[in-house]
Design a protein around this motif. Structure first.
Motif, mmCIF file in Angstrom:
data_model
loop_
_atom_site.group_PDB
_atom_site.id
_atom_site.type_symbol
_atom_site.label_atom_id
_atom_site.label_comp_id
_atom_site.label_asym_id
_atom_site.label_seq_id
_atom_site.Cartn_x
_atom_site.Cartn_y
_atom_site.Cartn_z
ATOM 1 N N LYS A 13 12.956 67.760 43.330
ATOM 2 C CA LYS A 13 12.754 66.466 43.978
ATOM 3 C C LYS A 13 13.942 65.528 43.796
ATOM 4 O O LYS A 13 13.952 64.426 44.342
ATOM 5 C CB LYS A 13 11.499 65.793 43.432
ATOM 6 C CG LYS A 13 10.205 66.511 43.784
ATOM 7 C CD LYS A 13 9.013 65.690 43.319
ATOM 8 C CE LYS A 13 7.696 66.334 43.746
ATOM 9 N NZ LYS A 13 6.534 65.506 43.325
ATOM 10 N N VAL A 14 14.948 65.967 43.020
ATOM 11 C CA VAL A 14 16.103 65.116 42.717
ATOM 12 C C VAL A 14 17.225 65.395 43.716
ATOM 13 O O VAL A 14 17.693 66.536 43.822
ATOM 14 C CB VAL A 14 16.600 65.358 41.273
ATOM 15 C CG1 VAL A 14 17.833 64.506 40.988
ATOM 16 C CG2 VAL A 14 15.478 65.063 40.279
ATOM 17 N N ASP A 15 17.656 64.371 44.425
ATOM 18 C CA ASP A 15 18.716 64.536 45.426
ATOM 19 C C ASP A 15 20.096 64.675 44.796
ATOM 20 O O ASP A 15 20.930 65.435 45.274
ATOM 21 C CB ASP A 15 18.711 63.345 46.400
ATOM 22 C CG ASP A 15 17.459 63.301 47.252
ATOM 23 O OD1 ASP A 15 16.907 64.378 47.541
ATOM 24 O OD2 ASP A 15 17.022 62.192 47.604
ATOM 25 N N ASN A 16 20.328 63.924 43.718
ATOM 26 C CA ASN A 16 21.662 63.914 43.112
ATOM 27 C C ASN A 16 21.549 63.854 41.592
ATOM 28 O O ASN A 16 21.222 62.813 41.026
ATOM 29 C CB ASN A 16 22.465 62.718 43.634
ATOM 30 C CG ASN A 16 23.894 62.712 43.122
ATOM 31 O OD1 ASN A 16 24.327 63.627 42.409
ATOM 32 N ND2 ASN A 16 24.641 61.685 43.478
ATOM 33 N N LYS A 17 21.827 64.972 40.927
ATOM 34 C CA LYS A 17 21.740 65.029 39.474
ATOM 35 C C LYS A 17 22.901 64.305 38.796
ATOM 36 O O LYS A 17 22.888 64.127 37.576
ATOM 37 C CB LYS A 17 21.726 66.483 38.996
ATOM 38 C CG LYS A 17 20.449 67.231 39.324
ATOM 39 C CD LYS A 17 20.469 68.650 38.763
ATOM 40 C CE LYS A 17 20.444 68.656 37.256
ATOM 41 N NZ LYS A 17 20.319 70.026 36.688
#
Length: 247
Positions: A13-17
């Motif tokens: 669900k994370v677009d940009n770590k």
């Protein structure tokens, strides 16, 4: 056994770590975290992610990130809560009772309680759950203990963010006794972010270090907090001499 048993980050669900707070090393390297004890300490240097992680847990428990219980109606107008939206908490059994106590926003919580208690018609019944008087009319440490002694009751999950900020060493010992009573008699679970070597000495607790990735459990004597405090108290003159030698 703890009620909250596992915390998982849903990385899909994370677009940009690479953006905050996902780029904090302790969080960036975490998939899931097992909770095995009723009392768990989150430790690490400033900026290590322990308070950010605790905030996200609090929001998933239904608590205001400014502090309080599930019934508190404090506004959550804060930044960087994206971590909460991708956390998954595993419970057995699920508990709804509890509290999120944080030192830095305690003033806001005390003001909120003043507003709530003002609506109680009988003055003798006001602040019954807070020691009988406004938290603002007590010292910071007194108000903290009044809340702990009167509001923390029974089975539930209690999240504390650096409670030592308001407590003297003597009152930190009082807090340890309160935790012991609630854990054993009230069957409570605690997650505590702290820098205090007094608090993290609680017997048979897990100490999770956020200064490394992945996060791992460490022994009390392995913590930097214990080692620095012990070294200073055992030989403060030498430590101070070395500290000031470059002046």
């Amino acid at each position: 056994m703890p009620y909250l048993k596992r915390i998982t980050i849903k990385w899909e669900k994370v677009d940009n770590k690479n953006c905050y707070p996902f780029n904090i090393p302790s969080i960036n390297g975490l998939n899931s975290l097992e909770i095995t004890k009723n009392v768990t300490f989150l430790v690490g240097e400033n900026g290590s992610g322990k308070s950010t992680f605790l905030e996200a847990i609090a929001q998933n428990c239904g608590f205001s990130v400014k502090g309080g219980s599930r019934n508190s109606l404090l506004s959550d107008e804060v930044d960087d809560l994206s971590l909460a939206s991708v956390l998954s908490l595993s419970w057995l059994p699920k508990v709804s009772n509890g509290f999120f106590l944080r030192a830095e926003s305690f003033y806001n919580y005390a003001s909120y309680i003043d507003e709530v208690e003002a609506d109680i018609a009988d003055p003798m019944e006001r602040y019954a759950a807070y020691g009988g008087k406004s938290l603002h009319k007590q010292s910071h440490g007194e108000s903290f203990l009044a809340l702990l002694q009167n509001r923390f009751r029974g089975r539930g999950i209690y999240l504390l963010d650096e409670p030592e900020a308001a407590l003297s060493p003597q009152r930190q010992l009082v807090l340890l006794r309160i935790i012991r009573q609630l854990e054993r008699i009230g069957k409570a679970q605690f997650l505590i972010a702290t820098h205090s070597p007094i608090l993290m000495a609680y017997p048979d607790a897990d100490i999770l270090c956020f200064d490394q990735s992945p996060i791992k459990a460490v022994q009390y004597e392995e913590t930097e907090h214990y080692q620095i405090t012990r070294g200073f108290l055992n030989n403060r003159h030498k430590v101070l001499e070395e500290l000031f030698s470059e002046e």
